[in-house]
Design a protein around this motif. Structure first.
Motif, short mmCIF file in Angstrom:
data_model
loop_
_atom_site.label_atom_id
_atom_site.label_comp_id
_atom_site.label_asym_id
_atom_site.label_seq_id
_atom_site.Cartn_x
_atom_site.Cartn_y
_atom_site.Cartn_z
N PRO A 41 0.80 -1.23 0.00
CA PRO A 41 0.00 0.00 0.00
C PRO A 41 0.83 1.28 0.00
CG PRO A 41 -0.92 -1.59 1.55
CD PRO A 41 0.39 -2.14 1.08
N ASP A 42 2.02 1.26 0.61
CA ASP A 42 2.82 2.49 0.62
C ASP A 42 3.30 2.85 -0.78
OD1 ASP A 42 4.42 0.21 0.63
OD2 ASP A 42 5.85 0.97 2.12
N TYR A 43 3.65 1.86 -1.58
CA TYR A 43 4.05 2.13 -2.97
C TYR A 43 2.86 2.61 -3.79
CZ TYR A 43 8.76 0.17 -2.50
OH TYR A 43 10.07 -0.04 -2.14
N LEU A 44 1.68 2.05 -3.52
CA LEU A 44 0.49 2.51 -4.22
C LEU A 44 0.20 3.97 -3.86
CD1 LEU A 44 -2.06 2.17 -5.92
CD2 LEU A 44 -3.18 1.20 -3.89
N ALA A 45 0.31 4.31 -2.58
CA ALA A 45 0.10 5.70 -2.16
C ALA A 45 1.08 6.63 -2.85
CB ALA A 45 0.23 5.81 -0.64
N TYR A 46 2.31 6.19 -2.99
CA TYR A 46 3.32 7.01 -3.67
C TYR A 46 2.93 7.25 -5.13
CZ TYR A 46 8.01 9.04 -3.77
OH TYR A 46 9.07 9.92 -3.83
N GLU A 47 2.41 6.21 -5.76
CA GLU A 47 1.96 6.34 -7.15
C GLU A 47 0.75 7.26 -7.26
OE1 GLU A 47 2.38 5.94 -11.14
OE2 GLU A 47 3.74 5.18 -9.58
N LEU A 48 -0.15 7.18 -6.30
CA LEU A 48 -1.29 8.09 -6.28
C LEU A 48 -0.82 9.54 -6.16
CD1 LEU A 48 -3.63 6.02 -3.95
CD2 LEU A 48 -4.19 6.71 -6.29
N MET A 49 0.23 9.76 -5.37
CA MET A 49 0.78 11.12 -5.24
C MET A 49 1.44 11.57 -6.54
SD MET A 49 2.08 11.39 -1.27
CE MET A 49 2.87 9.77 -1.12
N ASN A 50 2.07 10.63 -7.24
CA ASN A 50 2.61 10.98 -8.56
C ASN A 50 1.49 11.45 -9.49
OD1 ASN A 50 5.22 10.26 -7.84
ND2 ASN A 50 5.11 8.23 -8.78
N GLU A 51 0.39 10.72 -9.48
CA GLU A 51 -0.75 11.08 -10.32
C GLU A 51 -1.33 12.42 -9.88
OE1 GLU A 51 -2.29 9.15 -13.05
OE2 GLU A 51 -0.19 8.58 -12.93
N TYR A 52 -1.38 12.67 -8.59
CA TYR A 52 -1.91 13.93 -8.09
C TYR A 52 -1.04 15.10 -8.54
CZ TYR A 52 -2.80 17.77 -4.88
OH TYR A 52 -3.07 19.02 -4.36
N GLU A 53 0.27 14.94 -8.48
CA GLU A 53 1.16 16.03 -8.90
C GLU A 53 1.02 16.29 -10.40
OE1 GLU A 53 4.75 16.90 -6.05
OE2 GLU A 53 5.12 15.05 -7.17
N ALA A 54 0.72 15.25 -11.15
CA ALA A 54 0.51 15.43 -12.59
C ALA A 54 -0.85 16.05 -12.89
CB ALA A 54 0.64 14.09 -13.32
N ALA A 55 -1.80 15.87 -11.96
CA ALA A 55 -3.15 16.40 -12.15
C ALA A 55 -3.67 16.96 -10.82
CB ALA A 55 -4.09 15.33 -12.69
N PRO A 56 -3.11 18.08 -10.35
CA PRO A 56 -3.49 18.61 -9.04
C PRO A 56 -4.95 19.07 -8.94
CG PRO A 56 -2.08 20.16 -10.22
CD PRO A 56 -2.07 18.89 -11.00
N ASP A 57 -5.63 19.13 -10.06
CA ASP A 57 -7.04 19.48 -10.04
C ASP A 57 -7.93 18.27 -9.74
OD1 ASP A 57 -6.25 18.36 -12.45
OD2 ASP A 57 -7.86 19.32 -13.59
N GLU A 187 7.63 5.54 5.51
CA GLU A 187 7.98 6.84 6.09
C GLU A 187 8.32 7.86 5.01
OE1 GLU A 187 7.34 7.60 9.16
OE2 GLU A 187 6.60 5.54 9.23
N GLN A 188 8.98 7.42 3.96
CA GLN A 188 9.27 8.30 2.82
C GLN A 188 7.96 8.80 2.20
OE1 GLN A 188 11.70 6.41 -0.16
NE2 GLN A 188 11.21 7.92 -1.72
#
Length: 202
Positions: A41-57, A187-188
């Motif tokens: 799940p931590d890697y999935l959360a990191y990927e979700l944040m990548n997607e969010y930064e690409a689409a902050p809207d 933690e990262q």
């Protein structure tokens, strides 16, 4: 079973498939990479944040990542995978054998001159019925049904090699020696979440 049900695509026109096939998953690599995000799940959360930064809207992406990282999920739901030549890997034959034996799934291989070129998994009608009834009969499996659909929807349309390349962008993943378990990045990921939550939104 739940992951294959979520990942299976409609049968393409003209593709030869076993009788009662309702969906197809192409390539073992894609299945392995989807499985990695379900089990980490931590890697999935990191990927979700990548997607969010690409689409902050699209703020719900950050909310999904927060829901994972602000819970005990990264520890409770983590099921480590080994680093193999092509990234995260788990031997699938033992897990898939009971599904094939019970008539829920069929699988085949396309052979090249020296190795298997592609693994193909056929979800059968009985398999879809079982997958859909599993959560009703065992509500504790609801998390897995929801998570597999989230992972598949997140990377819809991407093939196994594309998923592999995305996962290799994280140094902790890429630098794991062959044959060793890929270490958590909880933690990262939480530190990154804090920074994104604190940043002003345009």
């Amino acid at each position: 079973m739940l992951l294959i049900d979520a990942a299976a695509k409609p049968v393409p026109d003209g593709e030869a498939v076993p009788p009662s096939t309702v969906g197809v998953v192409h390539t073992q690599v894609r299945l392995q990479k989807l499985d990695f995000w379900v089990r980490n799940p931590d890697y999935l959360a990191y990927e979700l944040m990548n997607e969010y930064e690409a689409a902050p809207d699209v703020p719900h992406l950050l909310e999904l990542a927060a829901g994972i990282l602000e819970s005990e999920e990264p520890d409770l739901r983590r099921f480590p995978m080994l680093r193999h030549r092509y990234g995260a890997f788990e031997e699938l034959d033992d897990a898939l054998a009971p599904l094939v034996e019970r008539g829920l799934l069929r699988k085949t291989q396309i052979l090249g001159r020296e190795r298997v070129v592609e693994h193909i998994y056929f979800l059968l009608e009985r398999g879809r019925q079982v997958a859909q009834s599993m959560v009703t009969e065992a509500p504790a499996l609801a998390w897995y049904a929801e998570r597999t659909h989230l992972v598949v929807d997140l990377v819809d349309g991407l093939g196994g090699t594309q998923l592999k390349n995305r996962q290799y962008l994280l140094r902790d993943y890429a630098d794991t020696p062959w044959g060793r378990h890929i270490a958590p990045i909880t933690e990262q990921a939480r530190t990154r979440l804090d920074a994104l939550q604190a940043a002003p939104r345009s």
